[in-house]
Design a protein around this motif. Structure first.
Motif, PDB file in Angstrom:
ATOM      1  N   ARG A 186       0.865  -1.188   0.000  1.00 29.36           N
ATOM      2  CA  ARG A 186       0.000   0.000   0.000  1.00 29.36           C
ATOM      3  C   ARG A 186       0.898   1.232   0.000  1.00 29.36           C
ATOM      4  O   ARG A 186       1.903   1.260   0.692  1.00 29.36           O
ATOM      5  N   PHE A 187       0.488   2.234  -0.793  1.00 32.37           N
ATOM      6  CA  PHE A 187       1.219   3.495  -0.790  1.00 32.37           C
ATOM      7  C   PHE A 187       0.260   4.638  -1.068  1.00 32.37           C
ATOM      8  O   PHE A 187      -0.858   4.431  -1.532  1.00 32.37           O
ATOM      9  N   THR A 188       0.719   5.841  -0.758  1.00 33.88           N
ATOM     10  CA  THR A 188      -0.111   7.042  -0.875  1.00 33.88           C
ATOM     11  C   THR A 188       0.559   8.029  -1.812  1.00 33.88           C
ATOM     12  O   THR A 188       1.756   8.282  -1.705  1.00 33.88           O
ATOM     13  N   LEU A 189      -0.249   8.588  -2.710  1.00 35.79           N
ATOM     14  CA  LEU A 189       0.238   9.628  -3.608  1.00 35.79           C
ATOM     15  C   LEU A 189      -0.448  10.936  -3.256  1.00 35.79           C
ATOM     16  O   LEU A 189      -1.639  10.961  -2.975  1.00 35.79           O
ATOM     17  N   HIS A 190       0.309  12.010  -3.268  1.00 37.68           N
ATOM     18  CA  HIS A 190      -0.252  13.355  -3.102  1.00 37.68           C
ATOM     19  C   HIS A 190      -0.185  14.010  -4.471  1.00 37.68           C
ATOM     20  O   HIS A 190       0.807  13.852  -5.172  1.00 37.68           O
ATOM     21  N   ASP A 191      -1.222  14.731  -4.846  1.00 38.33           N
ATOM     22  CA  ASP A 191      -1.289  15.319  -6.184  1.00 38.33           C
ATOM     23  C   ASP A 191      -1.012  14.210  -7.201  1.00 38.33           C
ATOM     24  O   ASP A 191       0.001  14.201  -7.897  1.00 38.33           O
ATOM     25  N   THR A 192      -1.929  13.295  -7.269  1.00 44.51           N
ATOM     26  CA  THR A 192      -1.774  12.050  -8.013  1.00 44.51           C
ATOM     27  C   THR A 192      -1.267  12.248  -9.433  1.00 44.51           C
ATOM     28  O   THR A 192      -0.374  11.533  -9.881  1.00 44.51           O
ATOM     29  N   TYR A 193      -1.808  13.220 -10.152  1.00 40.48           N
ATOM     30  CA  TYR A 193      -1.417  13.401 -11.548  1.00 40.48           C
ATOM     31  C   TYR A 193       0.053  13.761 -11.695  1.00 40.48           C
ATOM     32  O   TYR A 193       0.693  13.402 -12.673  1.00 40.48           O
ATOM     33  N   ARG A 194       0.612  14.460 -10.728  1.00 39.13           N
ATOM     34  CA  ARG A 194       2.036  14.810 -10.779  1.00 39.13           C
ATOM     35  C   ARG A 194       2.918  13.713 -10.201  1.00 39.13           C
ATOM     36  O   ARG A 194       4.123  13.713 -10.412  1.00 39.13           O
ATOM     37  N   VAL A 227       6.011   5.321 -13.764  1.00 41.43           N
ATOM     38  CA  VAL A 227       6.693   5.335 -12.470  1.00 41.43           C
ATOM     39  C   VAL A 227       5.858   6.176 -11.507  1.00 41.43           C
ATOM     40  O   VAL A 227       5.459   7.294 -11.833  1.00 41.43           O
ATOM     41  N   PHE A 228       5.575   5.614 -10.343  1.00 43.98           N
ATOM     42  CA  PHE A 228       4.861   6.305  -9.265  1.00 43.98           C
ATOM     43  C   PHE A 228       5.896   6.787  -8.247  1.00 43.98           C
ATOM     44  O   PHE A 228       6.830   6.042  -7.938  1.00 43.98           O
ATOM     45  N   SER A 229       5.714   7.971  -7.683  1.00 41.32           N
ATOM     46  CA  SER A 229       6.557   8.457  -6.580  1.00 41.32           C
ATOM     47  C   SER A 229       5.628   8.782  -5.419  1.00 41.32           C
ATOM     48  O   SER A 229       4.824   9.712  -5.505  1.00 41.32           O
ATOM     49  N   ASP A 230       5.728   8.013  -4.336  1.00 40.75           N
ATOM     50  CA  ASP A 230       4.779   8.196  -3.235  1.00 40.75           C
ATOM     51  C   ASP A 230       5.212   9.308  -2.277  1.00 40.75           C
ATOM     52  O   ASP A 230       6.263   9.919  -2.438  1.00 40.75           O
TER      53      ASP A 230
END
Length: 190
Positions: free
Chosen positions: A142-150, A161-164
């Motif tokens: 599980r991970f959390t993204l802030h300002d998902t689109y960026r 690539v996701f950066s959490d």
């Protein structure tokens, strides 16, 4: 602006931080000079899990940063000291033989570790954050993204690539290989 993919400050901040910490400001000639690190002028070693460079007889604790993190995994590697000042650039880890090459490449693998996302199990949004539950080869994460689109970068045609929020990276090497449900969940953010 900080380069979050490299995990290091940009040139402007590097100079300001150096001045703030009492180090003398460097001249433009010093900043723009490129030192190419080769087996002839650089000796790398590891002590207590940390990477060290001996250059011009001086031993320094160093950090490796890819200049082109998505395209050149083993080429154009910036070698920084603990204050994030560039000491030199490795044109290719292939120039170094045996144990040294292995040491450099293992350090880069560790620094740029990004688990592969095999399936997207769920995505929930709340107050500008998105909460992801995914399947990786190591298990469910599980991970959390802030300002998902960026926080989601399309690296090339199918690679994501996701950066959490904690600076961790997760990768989908080829979106087309995801199952249909995972693709639908991801589509909303691309």
């Amino acid at each position: 602006m900080d380069d979050f993919m490299h995990g290091r400050p940009g040139p402007g901040r590097r100079e300001r931080d150096g001045e703030k910490h009492g180090a003398p400001a460097r001249s433009l000639d010093e900043i723009s000079k490129t030192v190419w690190l080769t087996p002839e002028n650089a000796v790398f070693s590891s002590r207590n899990g940390l990477l060290w460079l001996t250059l011009d007889g001086k031993e320094t604790r160093v950090i490796l940063c890819r200049e082109f993190p998505f395209d050149c995994l083993w080429e154009y590697i910036s070698v920084l000291d603990e204050e994030h000042r560039e000491l030199g650039i490795i044109r290719s880890t292939g120039l170094f033989a045996g144990e040294t090459r292995e040491l450099l490449e293992n350090e880069l693998r560790r620094r740029y570790y990004a688990p592969e996302v095999l399936r997207i199990l769920s995505v929930k949004e709340r107050y500008g954050f998105s909460y992801w539950k995914v399947q990786t080869p190591e298990g469910e994460v599980r991970f959390t993204l802030h300002d998902t689109y960026r926080s989601i970068q399309r690296v090339d045609a199918g690679r994501i690539v996701f950066s959490d929020v904690n600076g961790n990276r997760f990768e989908i090497p080829d979106v087309s290989k995801l199952d249909a449900k995972s693709q639908r969940r991801l589509e909303l953010y691309l």
